[in-house]
Design a protein around this motif. Structure first.
Motif, PDB file in Angstrom:
ATOM      1  N   SER A  47       9.692   7.211   2.828  1.00  0.00           N
ATOM      2  CA  SER A  47      10.840   6.872   1.985  1.00  0.00           C
ATOM      3  C   SER A  47      10.908   7.763   0.750  1.00  0.00           C
ATOM      4  O   SER A  47      11.971   8.284   0.404  1.00  0.00           O
ATOM      5  N   PHE A  48       9.764   7.957   0.084  1.00  0.00           N
ATOM      6  CA  PHE A  48       9.752   8.818  -1.102  1.00  0.00           C
ATOM      7  C   PHE A  48      10.033  10.277  -0.723  1.00  0.00           C
ATOM      8  O   PHE A  48      10.735  10.995  -1.432  1.00  0.00           O
ATOM      9  N   ALA A  76       0.834  -1.201   0.000  1.00  0.00           N
ATOM     10  CA  ALA A  76       0.000   0.000   0.000  1.00  0.00           C
ATOM     11  C   ALA A  76       0.866   1.248   0.000  1.00  0.00           C
ATOM     12  O   ALA A  76       2.042   1.213   0.381  1.00  0.00           O
ATOM     13  N   LEU A  77       0.279   2.345  -0.437  1.00  0.00           N
ATOM     14  CA  LEU A  77       0.924   3.647  -0.281  1.00  0.00           C
ATOM     15  C   LEU A  77       0.691   4.068   1.167  1.00  0.00           C
ATOM     16  O   LEU A  77      -0.261   4.778   1.492  1.00  0.00           O
ATOM     17  N   ASP A  78       1.567   3.590   2.043  1.00  0.00           N
ATOM     18  CA  ASP A  78       1.379   3.816   3.473  1.00  0.00           C
ATOM     19  C   ASP A  78       2.424   4.787   4.000  1.00  0.00           C
ATOM     20  O   ASP A  78       3.210   5.366   3.238  1.00  0.00           O
ATOM     21  N   ALA A  79       2.428   4.950   5.322  1.00  0.00           N
ATOM     22  CA  ALA A  79       3.316   5.940   5.932  1.00  0.00           C
ATOM     23  C   ALA A  79       4.782   5.646   5.659  1.00  0.00           C
ATOM     24  O   ALA A  79       5.572   6.556   5.405  1.00  0.00           O
ATOM     25  N   ALA A  80       5.166   4.377   5.716  1.00  0.00           N
ATOM     26  CA  ALA A  80       6.566   4.024   5.501  1.00  0.00           C
ATOM     27  C   ALA A  80       6.992   4.341   4.067  1.00  0.00           C
ATOM     28  O   ALA A  80       8.087   4.859   3.830  1.00  0.00           O
ATOM     29  N   ALA A  81       6.116   4.028   3.097  1.00  0.00           N
ATOM     30  CA  ALA A  81       6.442   4.311   1.701  1.00  0.00           C
ATOM     31  C   ALA A  81       6.522   5.813   1.452  1.00  0.00           C
ATOM     32  O   ALA A  81       7.453   6.302   0.799  1.00  0.00           O
ATOM     33  N   VAL A  82       5.552   6.555   1.988  1.00  0.00           N
ATOM     34  CA  VAL A  82       5.555   8.001   1.809  1.00  0.00           C
ATOM     35  C   VAL A  82       6.805   8.619   2.424  1.00  0.00           C
ATOM     36  O   VAL A  82       7.449   9.493   1.825  1.00  0.00           O
TER      37      VAL A  82
END
Length: 466
Positions: A79-80, A71-77
Motif C-alpha cells: 500500500s505504501f 505489523a509492517l507486513d506485505a500488505a502494508a508495504v
C-alpha cells in the motif's frame, strides 16, 4: 517468513514494526479526521477504489502500526509503495493534514525494516547506480543511440521479443528518449554572464558595454547572481532545457553559475526512502554551492526543487549542517518563481500556439508553485495556455514510480495523454523531466512536449519553440 507479495519482515526494532528513528508522527496522524476529501484527489484510489490505496487508508495503517495493532507486513508495504507521493491529497485536504511528511517518514522505515525480494533489490539497485550519475547516464545515452539508430529497437518491437521482458524492463525501454548524442555530451558552462540592460545606473560607456554584452565580450551589470542546479537526468537527456534556462536568465540580466563539481541533489533517493544516501548528497551539494555566495539557487526540475527546499528537514539531526541546510533551502527557487519575481527586461516575440499546461505534482502540490508558470508564459504575446482536464491528477511518472510500479503508472499515463489530446493543443508544457518522458511516451511522440522555459527562450530569441 516470505510474504505473498514478496519480501520479508526484518527483526522489528520496535513492537509496532516501525523503529524509533522518526516514525510517523502521532500528532500529524491525529490531524486526519477521515473526511474523505482526499479520495477523489488520489490517483491510486481513483484506479483501484480500495481504501488501503488512499491517503486516509494509509494514514490509518500508520496509526495501527505505530500503536502495535498491526505489523509492517506485505500488505502494508504494498500500500505504501503504491503511493506516488504526488501530494495532491495535501492540496485537497481541508484539515491541513501533512501527508507529505507522513509518507516521507514511512519510506525510510520500509527500507530499514523490510527485506525486499532479491529481484526487487536488484532492480532498485540498478536505478540508483545509474540515474544519479551523469557520466554513467552519458554512457547509457550512447548505448541507447546505438540501439535506436541501428534498428535494434524496431526489430525487437516487430518480433514481439520485448513483450517477453519483465514489466519493469519493458517500462525502462519504453521511456528511453531519443537524444542527439551531441546534446547528451554537452556541459552547461560554469559561468554565463548577464546580457541584458537591467535599468540600473550605467557608466558613460553604457551603450557600448550593452552592445558588447550582447556579443558576449563585456557583460552588463547583473541583476542577480544565480547558482544553477543542473540535475542528473536533466543535464544528459534534457540538456536543451538547461541551455534554454541559461539563455533566459542571462537575457533577463542574471549572472549564472553552474559549478561542474555539483553532484546529484538526492531527490530520487529521498523520495524512495534512501534517507542516508539523500542526506549525503545534500551535504555535498551544500558544500559545492555555499562558497559561491550566490543570491538565488535556481532549479528547473520540479522533483529536485521540492527536495532542495526541504534540506532543512532532511538534515535537521545534523548539528554541523542544520543551519547551513536551512540557509541553502531559503535561496532555492524554481526557474518560474525567479522569472516571476523579475520584471521582464528582454522583449518577447509572439508565439502563435496553443499549449496544454500539465502541472508537475512536485511543483504544484509539493512546492505550492502554481501561478508563476502561468504568469511567466502569459508574458508571451499570442500564446494560448489551456489547462488539462483532471489537471491535479498525476501523470504516473513520480520520480521512479513508472519504473517500479509500471502497471498503475501506465494507466495514469494513458489517462493523462487522453486528457491532453482533448484540448487539441499544438504542444504540451510541463516543468519536470519525468513528466516530459511519461507524457511523450503515452502520446506516442505525436506532440512536442517542452519545458516552459523553452517557450520563453524561443519567444525572446524570436524562433519557433519546436
Amino acid at each position: 517468513m516470505t510474504t505473498p507479495h514478496g519480501g520479508t519482515p526484518r527483526t522489528p526494532a520496535s513492537p509496532g514494526g516501525f523503529d524509533a528513528h522518526h516514525p510517523p508522527s502521532p500528532e500529524l496522524i491525529s490531524d486526519c479526521v477521515h473526511c474523505g476529501f482526499c479520495l477523489p484527489a488520489c490517483p491510486t484510489y481513483t484506479l483501484s477504489g480500495e481504501e488501503m490505496n488512499s491517503p486516509r487508508g494509509r494514514i490509518y495503517q500508520m496509526q495501527l502500526i505505530n500503536e502495535g495493532d498491526a505489523a509492517l507486513d506485505a500488505a502494508a508495504v504494498a500500500s505504501f509503495d503504491n503511493c506516488l507521493g504526488c501530494m495532491a491529497c495535501v492540496t485537497a485536504c481541508p484539515s491541513g493534514v501533512q501527508y507529505d511528511r507522513l509518507i516521507e517518514s514511512v519510506r525510510p522505515q520500509i527500507e530499514r525494516n523490510w527485506a525486499r525480494t532479491r529481484s526487487d533489490r536488484a532492480f532498485r539497485g540498478l536505478i540508483f547506480r545509474l540515474f544519479p550519475y551523469p557520466r554513467r547516464l552519458r554512457v547509457a545515452a550512447v548505448l541507447g543511440a546505438v540501439y535506436q539508430r541501428l534498428g535494434i529497437r524496431r526489430a525487437l518491437h516487430r518480433t514481439g521479443l520485448l513483450r517477453r521482458l519483465p514489466a519493469r524492463l519493458r517500462a525502462l525501454e519504453a521511456l528511453m528518449p531519443d537524444v542527439p548524442l551531441r546534446s547528451a555530451l554537452r556541459r552547461t558552462p560554469e559561468r554565463s554572464r548577464a546580457r541584458a540592460d537591467t535599468g540600473r545606473t550605467r557608466t558613460a560607456h553604457a551603450e557600448t558595454a550593452s552592445a558588447a554584452g550582447e556579443r558576449g565580450t563585456e557583460p552588463a551589470t547583473a541583476r542577480r547572481t544565480v547558482g544553477m542546479v543542473t540535475g542528473c537526468v536533466q543535464q544528459v537527456f534534457f540538456a536543451q532545457v538547461n541551455e534554454a534556462t541559461v539563455r533566459v536568465l542571462t537575457a533577463e540580466g542574471c549572472d549564472v553559475v553552474a559549478p561542474a563539481a555539483q553532484g546529484c541533489c538526492g531527490a530520487l533517493s529521498e523520495h524512495a526512502g534512501r534517507e542516508e544516501e539523500a542526506a549525503r548528497r545534500a551535504r555535498q551539494l551544500i558544500d559545492t554551492f555555499e562558497p559561491l555566495g550566490v543570491d538565488v539557487i535556481v532549479v528547473n526540475v520540479a522533483g529536485c526543487g521540492s527536495t532542495l527546499k526541504e534540506y532543512g528537514r532532511l538534515l535537521a539531526d545534523d548539528p554541523e549542517y542544520r543551519e547551513r541546510a536551512e540557509a541553502f533551502a531559503a535561496k532555492v527557487r524554481d526557474v518560474s518563481e525567479l522569472l516571476a519575481e523579475l520584471t521582464p527586461s528582454a522583449p518577447r516575440h509572439p508565439v502563435a500556439a496553443r499549449l496544454a499546461h500539465h502541472e508537475a505534482c512536485h511543483l504544484a502540490h509539493a512546492q505550492g508553485v502554481r501561478e508563476q508558470p502561468r504568469a511567466v508564459l502569459g508574458s508571451v504575446p499570442e500564446l494560448e495556455v489551456v489547462d488539462i482536464p483532471e489537471a491535479d491528477m498525476c501523470c504516473g511518472s513520480a520520480g521512479v514510480y513508472n519504473l517500479i510500479q509500471p502497471g498503475p503508472a501506465e494507466e495514469l499515463g494513458r489517462r493523462k495523454a487522453d486528457n491532453v489530446r482533448s484540448t487539441a493543443p499544438d504542444a504540451v508544457v510541463t516543468a519536470n523531466p519525468g513528466c516530459l518522458l511519461q507524457i511523450s511516451r503515452h502520446l506516442d511522440k505525436q506532440l512536442p512536449v517542452l519545458h516552459p522555459v523553452q517557450v520563453i527562450d524561443a519567444s525572446i530569441r524570436g524562433v519557433r519553440p519546436w
